[in-house]
Scaffold this motif. Structure first.
Motif, PDB file in Angstrom:
ATOM      1  N   GLU C  85      24.656 -42.106  40.479  1.00  0.00           N
ATOM      2  CA  GLU C  85      24.694 -42.412  41.942  1.00  0.00           C
ATOM      3  C   GLU C  85      25.942 -41.832  42.694  1.00  0.00           C
ATOM      4  O   GLU C  85      26.110 -41.566  43.789  1.00  0.00           O
ATOM      5  CB  GLU C  85      24.688 -44.042  42.362  1.00  0.00           C
ATOM      6  N   LYS C  86      27.260 -41.668  41.596  1.00  0.00           N
ATOM      7  CA  LYS C  86      28.228 -41.069  42.417  1.00  0.00           C
ATOM      8  C   LYS C  86      28.146 -39.816  42.549  1.00  0.00           C
ATOM      9  O   LYS C  86      28.549 -39.240  43.457  1.00  0.00           O
ATOM     10  CB  LYS C  86      29.474 -41.527  41.284  1.00  0.00           C
ATOM     11  N   ILE C  90      24.848 -41.227  46.977  1.00  0.00           N
ATOM     12  CA  ILE C  90      24.145 -42.486  47.620  1.00  0.00           C
ATOM     13  C   ILE C  90      24.377 -43.712  47.397  1.00  0.00           C
ATOM     14  O   ILE C  90      25.308 -44.052  46.510  1.00  0.00           O
ATOM     15  CB  ILE C  90      22.573 -42.321  46.967  1.00  0.00           C
ATOM     16  N   GLU C  91      24.086 -44.327  48.523  1.00  0.00           N
ATOM     17  CA  GLU C  91      24.572 -45.710  48.625  1.00  0.00           C
ATOM     18  C   GLU C  91      23.419 -46.731  48.396  1.00  0.00           C
ATOM     19  O   GLU C  91      22.542 -46.603  48.862  1.00  0.00           O
ATOM     20  CB  GLU C  91      25.207 -46.128  49.813  1.00  0.00           C
ATOM     21  N   VAL C  92      23.403 -47.865  47.417  1.00  0.00           N
ATOM     22  CA  VAL C  92      22.367 -48.362  47.225  1.00  0.00           C
ATOM     23  C   VAL C  92      22.428 -49.703  47.983  1.00  0.00           C
ATOM     24  O   VAL C  92      23.470 -50.274  48.420  1.00  0.00           O
ATOM     25  CB  VAL C  92      22.300 -48.957  45.526  1.00  0.00           C
ATOM     26  N   PRO C 158      18.316 -45.004  38.859  1.00  0.00           N
ATOM     27  CA  PRO C 158      19.336 -44.352  39.673  1.00  0.00           C
ATOM     28  C   PRO C 158      19.001 -44.480  40.904  1.00  0.00           C
ATOM     29  O   PRO C 158      17.721 -44.115  41.386  1.00  0.00           O
ATOM     30  CB  PRO C 158      19.316 -42.864  39.417  1.00  0.00           C
ATOM     31  N   GLY C 159      19.471 -45.048  41.896  1.00  0.00           N
ATOM     32  CA  GLY C 159      19.272 -45.546  43.256  1.00  0.00           C
ATOM     33  C   GLY C 159      18.599 -46.842  43.460  1.00  0.00           C
ATOM     34  O   GLY C 159      18.414 -47.422  44.418  1.00  0.00           O
ATOM     35  N   VAL C 298      15.469 -36.806  41.274  1.00  0.00           N
ATOM     36  CA  VAL C 298      17.111 -36.616  41.167  1.00  0.00           C
ATOM     37  C   VAL C 298      17.817 -35.229  40.939  1.00  0.00           C
ATOM     38  O   VAL C 298      17.281 -34.815  39.676  1.00  0.00           O
ATOM     39  CB  VAL C 298      17.589 -37.760  40.122  1.00  0.00           C
TER      40      VAL C 298
END
Lengths: 341, 208, 372
Positions: C85-86, C90-92, C158-159, C298
């Motif tokens: 995610e880094k 993206i922000e979860v 992821p996410g 992704v």
């Protein structure tokens, strides 16, 4: 009972053989029961069930299944072992443990042989077990077995001392080495038991004797030979099948012997705790066996509670803790007996 | 002096902690056991339990998404285009099925039970059940064949499509030699699809 | 008098040994009873995680991550998805963050229960093992109700997450917390403070703080030596900075700082701290959609990232290099057990063979993590 056999068969070889085989009637069912009890006690202390399937009811046939399994195993003897010693070692270990049954008073009317040095005989014969173990370790021709056997022998020999000293304090109080005399001296209600006399020193003697006897029987926390033994399984690594079963039978038999002696020395032997209620020659057997089984249960209880000692810590415990306390105990009890009678 | 005190402290602590431990184990003698006696008593599995895979072939449209998502390549799918005349029906989600799925094998011995094949399915026809007792004696019995077509039917379908393609191809050649009105739309469609070939083998490939 | 020849003997604690926690071969060089050198030989469980990761998509790597340190797979997944995610920047959603922290802390408790139970078993106490596993089953039931699996979860994607928590999760977790606190006390009474256990583990395998830092140790192994370093506090990730918990550090209560007993008590107390974190988080889970931020494909931009998290064994770091395609170019996992195991020769010098078991057990390695 002994006299009964002699009266039936006349004094001679046959009656001697018969009365010496009598304890086997107890040992074999007891061993099977004790194995089952160990599995069940362990299981319930660990919140599980233990054997449930062999024999419909709670797996009561599990020990029989184990014995059958051991019987049908291949009898492996490595070629480089010292054959005679290898074969004789389990026999000696079991015989030494079995010979002790001769002097245990099962009831006022039955004792294998009422020698007047009863407890002395027991300690002496019991020490033969360490001889058998050394033979097993040596004969296996295996570095690790030998090391394990030497450690076990050292452990057994070291713990003889505090155990004998604790016994000595009982002997001093009663004034006789004969086990029947020791039982007779505890007649009456349970406060006549030796463990409650000369308070609290007899309790100390009891603790010392019990801990020392745990070490004698190689039970946790003193089970280095059976536990990881760092790397291998100790003196009985090379034994398989029925020979191994004989070692195990000897261990369980030893457990009972030690418990029975504890009961006789400290807890009244075949005396009923309620004075004359439920006492007598036949009840005596029940009480002795019951008290013995109780201490067997305590030994199992300790096994599932405590971790193991390391070898040097075990030696420390014997020589630096138990022996000094036992010696001090004897001194105090001796003084007490002399001064107060 | 502190050595002597230490000596007695250790002895006292040894006795006390042993007694504390013994009380704990004694109490546990009376705690009911937590064991379930399998196979007589089975633990009820939650509804999301991820065990053996199952494919409902009525809903499978042969899109190959599950095979592509699998990290260990345990799903193998082969599809055959259906003829325009054939009607394969509609999935329960309303999609029209256009492909015959001639081979849908899942090697459940390779499956790692990660569940990555379940979300990509557009019709939700592949899902994980709560069955966990499926041992077999032979490893090839662990390869599950979900396709509803027998091998003969599969061959039949392939041949049908093959001949249909050949037929349209020859028609295309024949008509190509004559000037024709603008019907290029349908022809190009037929030509385009015939280039793909009658049988498309799609295995679960990870390099997508 | 003739000189006594004392030679050093080479012993092998082979790959199959009941107390080496997996397939680990330790070659001991002993002088009598005293250990002169202990060389670990690893690689028996190498499964090429890093090579596999190059052939999978980012989503498909997660099941492989699970299987590295198989006793704490939530934590493995956690580190990996945070790294991805880094990369993706993206922000979860908040809900995802909270649930991830709860799962990671539950996993920490489960993993420490295994460590403590098997350590007791190595020392010879059979019963705490069963008690630990009985409680671990409750945690595994919680996990099974959420994602369907009991050991290898593939839960954190992821996410987001693969499943949202079911309605009965919050209540069951609270019930677990209530039942578990007395169990920790019981375990301490039965095992940790037992004099025999103390005698077996105190002053054994002493790891000085500077040696631990030089070797790169992390996790309870490092904190047992008195070093106050916990990534959840010193390099906070996810939402750990919102929770109030203590970093447990060994103080040498029963012997020297950094002995086996210290590492053990650090694990026992960390379980209590994890309970605190879970209690703070379980009541405040915000609403949201756990799958909202999961990207369809992704495909991170070209770049690299190193992200580290605090697993029950220590610092697990993922170094991911992306070349812009759907598969990572390189995924390197810096495994905590691998680094902690390298300490073994250093801390076992001078002790008896019988102590080797206690020392290996106290480092708490999992061979899946060592060999990947």
């Amino acid at each position: 009972m002994d006299n009964f056999i002699i009266s039936r068969f006349g004094n001679g070889v046959l009656s001697a053989v018969l009365s010496s085989l009598l304890p086997l009637i107890w040992i074999f069912p007891y061993a099977l029961f004790a194995i089952w009890l160990e599995l069940k006690v362990a299981a319930h202390m660990q919140d599980r069930l233990g054997p449930m399937r062999t024999g419909r009811w709670h797996g009561w046939l599990q020990p029989v299944a184990d014995v059958v399994k051991l019987l049908q195993k291949e009898d492996v003897i490595a070629t480089a072992t010292d054959k005679i010693l290898f074969l004789v070692a389990p026999v000696i270990v079991f015989s030494a443990s079995y010979a002790v049954y001769a002097a245990i008073p099962f009831s006022p009317a039955y004792i294998g042989t009422d020698i007047n040095v009863g407890i002395f005989y027991i300690i002496a014969i019991g020490a033969l077990v360490s001889l058998g173990i050394l033979m097993a370790g040596w004969a296996s021709n295996n570095k690790w077995s030998l090391l394990g056997a030497m450690r076990t022998a050292a452990q057994l020999v070291s713990y003889e001392i505090p155990s004998s000293l604790a016994v000595l304090s009982v002997v001093m109080v009663v004034g006789s080495l004969s086990l029947q005399d020791i039982c007779k001296a505890q007649e009456g209600w349970f406060w006549n038991w030796i463990v409650f006399s000369k308070f609290p020193f007899m309790v100390l003697a009891f603790f010392i004797y019990f801990v020392a006897s745990l070490a004698e029987t190689n039970r946790v926390p003193f089970d280095i030979p059976e536990g990881e033994s760092e790397l291998v399984a100790g003196y009985h690594t090379e034994y398989s099948g029925m020979r191994f079963a004989v070692f195990f039978l000897a261990e369980y038999s030893n457990m009972f012997v030690v418990s029975a002696i504890t009961a006789v020395l400290f807890f009244g032997g075949w005396n009923s705790p309620f004075g004359n209620f439920m006492s007598g020659p036949v009840w005596g057997v029940f009480w002795l066996l019951g008290k013995g089984m109780f201490f067997v249960f305590v030994q199992m209880w300790l096994r599932w509670t405590l971790p193991r000692f390391r070898v040097d810590q075990l030696m420390y415990l014997s020589w630096k803790v138990l022996t000094p306390f036992a010696l001090a105990n004897i001194a105090v009890i001796g003084l007490w007996v002399i001064l107060r009678g | 002096m502190s050595a002597v005190r230490n000596y007695f402290t250790v002895i006292w602590k040894g006795i006390w902690t042993t007694l504390v431990g013994m009380r704990i184990t004694f109490r546990h003698l009376f705690v009911p056991a937590v064991t379930l006696q399998y196979p007589d008593e089975r633990m009820p599995l939650p509804e999301r339990a991820r065990n053996r895979l199952y494919v409902n072939m009525d809903d499978c449209i042969g899109c190959n998404q599950c095979a592509m998502a699998c990290p260990v390549d345990c799903i193998t799918i082969e599809t055959v285009k259906s003829l325009p005349t054939e009607d394969l029906g509609v999935t329960s989600t309303g999609q029209k099925k256009r492909l015959w799925v001639t081979k849908f094998d899942i090697d459940i011995g390779k499956c790692c039970y990660c569940g990555l094949c379940v979300p990509p399915c557009p019709t939700e026809c592949i899902y994980m059940t709560d069955v966990y007792e499926f041992s077999e004696y032979d490893r090839k019995d662990l390869i599950y064949h979900f396709s509803v077509l027998t091998p003969e039917e599969a061959e039949e379908k392939k041949r049908q499509v093959g001949s249909a393609e050949k037929g349209t191809a020859s028609k295309k050649v024949a008509t190509a030699n004559q000037p024709q009105p603008a019907v290029s739309g349908t022809e190009s469609k037929v030509a385009a699809s015939s280039e793909k070939g009658p049988v498309t083998e799609q295995t679960g490939g990870a390099n997508k | 008098m003739a000189e006594l020849r004392t030679e050093e003997m080479v012993l092998n604690m082979g790959p199959q040994h009941p107390s080496t926690h997996g397939v680990l071969r330790v070659e001991l060089v002993v002088d009598g009873e005293v250990v002169v050198d202990a060389v670990p030989h690893i690689g028996y469980l190498h499964r090429c995680f890093e090579k596999h990761a190059e052939a999978m998509t980012y989503q498909q790597v997660v099941p492989y991550c699970d299987r590295m340190d198989y006793l704490s797979s939530m934590s493995n997944d956690f580190g990996y998805v945070l790294a991805v995610e880094k990369l993706l920047k993206i922000e979860v959603p908040e809900r995802v963050q909270y649930i991830r922290v709860i799962m990671a802390e539950l996993q920490r408790i489960a993993s420490h229960l295994v460590a403590v139970g098997t350590y007791g078993l190595d020392i010879g106490a059979f019963t705490p093992f069963l008690y630990c596993f009985r409680d671990r089953e409750k945690i595994l039931d919680l996990f099974e109700m959420t994602c369907g699996a009991r050991l290898l979860y593939n839960y954190m994607w992821p996410g987001g997450l693969s499943h949202d928590i079911p309605p009965q999760f919050v209540e069951k977790t609270k019930q677990f917390i209530k039942e578990f606190r007395p169990t920790i006390v019981e375990l301490n009474n039965l095992l940790t403070y037992n004099e025999i256990f103390v005698k077996r583990t105190a002053n054994i395998g002493v790891l000085p703080a500077d040696v631990a830092i030089n070797y790169g140790a992390s996790g309870p192994t490092l904190r047992g030596s008195g070093v106050n370093w916990d990534l959840r506090r010193n390099d906070p990730y996810s939402i750990y900075d919102r929770f109030d918990f203590d970093v447990v550090v060994g103080k040498g209560e029963m012997g020297t700082v950094g002995d086996c007993w210290d590492r053990h008590i650090v694990r026992m107390r960390e379980m209590e701290q994890s309970l605190r974190i879970i209690e703070q988080a379980i009541d405040n889970i915000p609403d949201g959609d756990v799958k909202a931020a999961i990207p369809k494909r992704v495909r991170p931009p070209v770049g690299e990232v190193y992200f580290r998290t605090e697993t029950p064994r220590g610092e697990l770091g993922y170094y991911i290099v992306s070349d812009g395609s759907g598969n990572p170019y390189r995924v390197k996992a810096r495994a905590p057990s691998f680094v902690n195991l390298s300490l073994l020769p250093e801390i076992s010098r001078g002790y008896l063979i019988a102590d080797m078991i206690a020392i290996i057990g106290s480092i708490d390695i999992v061979l899946g993590d060592v060999d990947r």
